[in-house]
Design an enzyme around this catalytic site. Sequence first.
Site, PDB file in Angstrom:
ATOM      1  N   GLU A   1       0.846  -1.193   0.000  1.00 46.89           N
ATOM      2  CA  GLU A   1       0.000   0.000   0.000  1.00 46.89           C
ATOM      3  C   GLU A   1       0.887   1.250   0.000  1.00 46.89           C
ATOM      4  OE1 GLU A   1      -3.290   0.371  -0.481  1.00 46.89           O
ATOM      5  OE2 GLU A   1      -2.551   2.421  -0.575  1.00 46.89           O
TER       6      GLU A   1
ATOM      7  N   LYS B   1       8.006  -1.813  -2.425  1.00 47.22           N
ATOM      8  CA  LYS B   1       7.519  -0.935  -1.347  1.00 47.22           C
ATOM      9  C   LYS B   1       8.682  -0.344  -0.545  1.00 47.22           C
ATOM     10  CE  LYS B   1       4.982   1.011   1.749  1.00 47.22           C
ATOM     11  NZ  LYS B   1       4.259   2.243   1.484  1.00 47.22           N
TER      12      LYS B   1
ATOM     13  N   CYS C   1       6.147   4.991   8.793  1.00 39.39           N
ATOM     14  CA  CYS C   1       6.686   4.165   7.700  1.00 39.39           C
ATOM     15  C   CYS C   1       8.163   4.387   7.405  1.00 39.39           C
ATOM     16  CB  CYS C   1       5.866   4.396   6.431  1.00 39.39           C
ATOM     17  SG  CYS C   1       4.197   3.754   6.574  1.00 39.39           S
TER      18      CYS C   1
HETATM   19  N1  LIG Z   1       0.194   4.032   8.075  1.00 34.76           N
HETATM   20  C1  LIG Z   1       0.560   4.247   6.832  1.00 34.76           C
HETATM   21  O1  LIG Z   1       0.573   5.367   6.334  1.00 34.76           O
HETATM   22  C2  LIG Z   1       0.967   3.084   5.954  1.00 34.76           C
HETATM   23  C3  LIG Z   1       1.078   3.271   4.570  1.00 34.76           C
HETATM   24  C4  LIG Z   1       1.448   2.200   3.780  1.00 34.76           C
HETATM   25  C5  LIG Z   1       1.724   0.971   4.356  1.00 34.76           C
HETATM   26  N2  LIG Z   1       1.616   0.821   5.716  1.00 34.76           N
HETATM   27  C6  LIG Z   1       1.874  -0.504   6.277  1.00 34.76           C
HETATM   28  O2  LIG Z   1       0.622  -1.115   6.580  1.00 34.76           O
HETATM   29  C7  LIG Z   1       0.731  -1.909   7.758  1.00 34.76           C
HETATM   30  C8  LIG Z   1      -0.295  -1.450   8.778  1.00 34.76           C
HETATM   31  O3  LIG Z   1       0.025  -0.138   9.176  1.00 34.76           O
HETATM   32  P1  LIG Z   1      -1.003   0.761  10.002  1.00 34.76           P
HETATM   33  O4  LIG Z   1      -0.408   2.103  10.114  1.00 34.76           O
HETATM   34  O5  LIG Z   1      -2.371   0.592   9.418  1.00 34.76           O
HETATM   35  O6  LIG Z   1      -0.951  -0.006  11.419  1.00 34.76           O
HETATM   36  P2  LIG Z   1      -1.918   0.192  12.678  1.00 34.76           P
HETATM   37  O7  LIG Z   1      -1.082  -0.104  13.861  1.00 34.76           O
HETATM   38  O8  LIG Z   1      -2.635   1.481  12.576  1.00 34.76           O
HETATM   39  O9  LIG Z   1      -3.019  -0.958  12.507  1.00 34.76           O
HETATM   40  C9  LIG Z   1      -2.762  -2.316  12.649  1.00 34.76           C
HETATM   41  C10 LIG Z   1      -4.028  -2.973  13.233  1.00 34.76           C
HETATM   42  O10 LIG Z   1      -3.887  -4.394  13.148  1.00 34.76           O
HETATM   43  C11 LIG Z   1      -4.516  -4.952  14.278  1.00 34.76           C
HETATM   44  N3  LIG Z   1      -4.046  -6.342  14.433  1.00 34.76           N
HETATM   45  C12 LIG Z   1      -2.800  -6.782  14.709  1.00 34.76           C
HETATM   46  N4  LIG Z   1      -2.773  -8.136  14.727  1.00 34.76           N
HETATM   47  C13 LIG Z   1      -4.017  -8.563  14.439  1.00 34.76           C
HETATM   48  C14 LIG Z   1      -4.626  -9.854  14.284  1.00 34.76           C
HETATM   49  N5  LIG Z   1      -3.926 -10.999  14.420  1.00 34.76           N
HETATM   50  N6  LIG Z   1      -5.938  -9.907  13.986  1.00 34.76           N
HETATM   51  C15 LIG Z   1      -6.668  -8.776  13.844  1.00 34.76           C
HETATM   52  N7  LIG Z   1      -6.142  -7.528  13.960  1.00 34.76           N
HETATM   53  C16 LIG Z   1      -4.831  -7.424  14.245  1.00 34.76           C
HETATM   54  C17 LIG Z   1      -4.132  -4.011  15.404  1.00 34.76           C
HETATM   55  O11 LIG Z   1      -4.991  -4.153  16.514  1.00 34.76           O
HETATM   56  C18 LIG Z   1      -4.256  -2.647  14.693  1.00 34.76           C
HETATM   57  O12 LIG Z   1      -5.563  -2.110  14.847  1.00 34.76           O
HETATM   58  C19 LIG Z   1       2.176  -1.771   8.217  1.00 34.76           C
HETATM   59  O13 LIG Z   1       2.928  -2.840   7.688  1.00 34.76           O
HETATM   60  C20 LIG Z   1       2.628  -0.483   7.587  1.00 34.76           C
HETATM   61  O14 LIG Z   1       4.007  -0.437   7.351  1.00 34.76           O
HETATM   62  C21 LIG Z   1       1.233   1.848   6.510  1.00 34.76           C
END
Ligand SMILES: NC(=O)c1ccc[n+]([C@@H]2O[C@H](COP(=O)([O-])OP(=O)(O)OC[C@H]3O[C@@H](n4cnc5c(N)ncnc54)[C@H](O)[C@@H]3O)[C@@H](O)[C@H]2O)c1
Length: 457
Positions: free
Chosen positions: A155, A213, A269
């Site tokens: 993403e 990514k 990130c």
């Molecule tokens: N935040 C960004 O801008 C962004 C952009 C691109 C990619 N990413 C990537 O996307 C991924 C997620 O990032 P984010 O910022 O959304 O993280 P986040 O911490 O906001 O959300 C992760 C969620 O996953 C849940 N979770 C964890 N284990 C779980 C399980 N076994 N079952 C159900 N729920 C579970 C957590 O409770 C949490 O709500 C990361 O790898 C990050 O690097 C993030």
Amino acid sequence: MRIAVIGTGYVGLVSGACFSEFGVEVIGVDKDVDKIARLDRGEMPIYEPGLDQLVANNVQAGRLSFTTDLKPAVAGASAVFIAVGTPSRRGDGHADLSYVFAAAEEIAHAITGFTVIVTKSTVPVGTGRQVAEIVAKARPDLKLGRDFDVVSNPEFLREGSAIGDFMRPDRVVIGALPHADRAREIMRELYRPLYLLETPVLFTGLETSELIKYAANSFLAAKITFINEVANLCEAVGADVQDVAKGIGLDGRIGKKFLHAGPGYGGSCFPKDCLALVKTARDAGAPIKMIETVVEVNDQRKESMAGRIADALGGSAQGKRIAILGLTFKPNTDDMRDSPSLDIVPALLKQGAIIRAFDPEGTHEAKKHLPDIDYAASPEEAMENADALVLLTEWNQFRSLDWARVAEQMNGRVVVDLRNIYKPEQVAAAGFAYHSIGRATALPTPKLKAVAGGGQA
Ligand SMILES: NC(=O)c1ccc[n+]([C@@H]2O[C@H](COP(=O)([O-])OP(=O)(O)OC[C@H]3O[C@@H](n4cnc5c(N)ncnc54)[C@H](O)[C@@H]3O)[C@@H](O)[C@H]2O)c1
């Protein structure tokens, strides 16, 4: 088509809501009971512009729902997106894949028919294959390619403009194993609305997609770090970094984005993804020294910012009242992860500063990380009687301060603008000592003599 999205954080919630907007039935799953309860009440667990309306519309249309119960959500889904966190592992900087692997195992036990397991989390090269192994081990009755497949679909959305980024991305990257025609077809179908908008959809191998990514984020971090170092040079020679950025950015080969000098990149990130790429590259025997340097330079930069503020205050922040506007790592988000403020504020407190901060959306998160400062309910309240004002995040509402009024509110006349929001003349005209990044009035004082003596062609 029905899909499940595991993790309803910044990425999972936005992508789930956007897929439902495309007409797909989406179930968002999270193990965080409080998060799901809030979503069920129509409350957003994060701040992201436009998200509340998008979620409400699709919940009302019956296409989007939330649960803590993974099994029924995954059973019968065509695709299951893993969107859980992959923070830096303590000690070595590698991505902590424990959440991804735990989700993969749970998904394995819930699969009922052919399911594509899509990794949307940012994961190092090789993770997709590890996910396939976990599923095969947990469910020996399932065969890769026949009963399930694994796909990498990183993403690229940015917090603060996440919905627009998801709905109108520069590209979609889909990595799959060579045999995975059925999985590719399901992914193509899911992204069909974007395909109609002529969004480039890049199909690659699994490893390539995973690496894209990290390469993208590290490149962007390098671009920011480059202009930050150029800003230091601008300060030393009396040049203006904003004009330099404009001058190079107009070259189509360079591009003008991500050339804003500032206190160093932060966020959820870039810091962790650069570290993870460094680790992967070293482990693979192909170190990327440039990104190792980027990490080092950026860490030093964030650490050095408190010193810059102290210099602006005459050498020490001891006993000084400092108003800070903005704490999140960028505007339009409540995300505090690896924000430069987390380096700057503790360092100022250590010097003995008294800090009162205001952030439009980040206060709730900030209080968890920075409990030892005062929080104001408005920019005016933060600035009341302050000796110095520090602009740390470029929220729109900080872009048009009434300097005459600010002068009435503050005790001192020092402004440190770490985002170059203002024109130096404008703030100086109101009687302030204005310090910004990489511009003539910034600290330290230009060292023109050293350059004059250089003389090398
Ligand atoms: N935040 C960004 O801008 C962004 C952009 C691109 C990619 N990413 C990537 O996307 C991924 C997620 O990032 P984010 O910022 O959304 O993280 P986040 O911490 O906001 O959300 C992760 C969620 O996953 C849940 N979770 C964890 N284990 C779980 C399980 N076994 N079952 C159900 N729920 C579970 C957590 O409770 C949490 O709500 C990361 O790898 C990050 O690097 C993030």
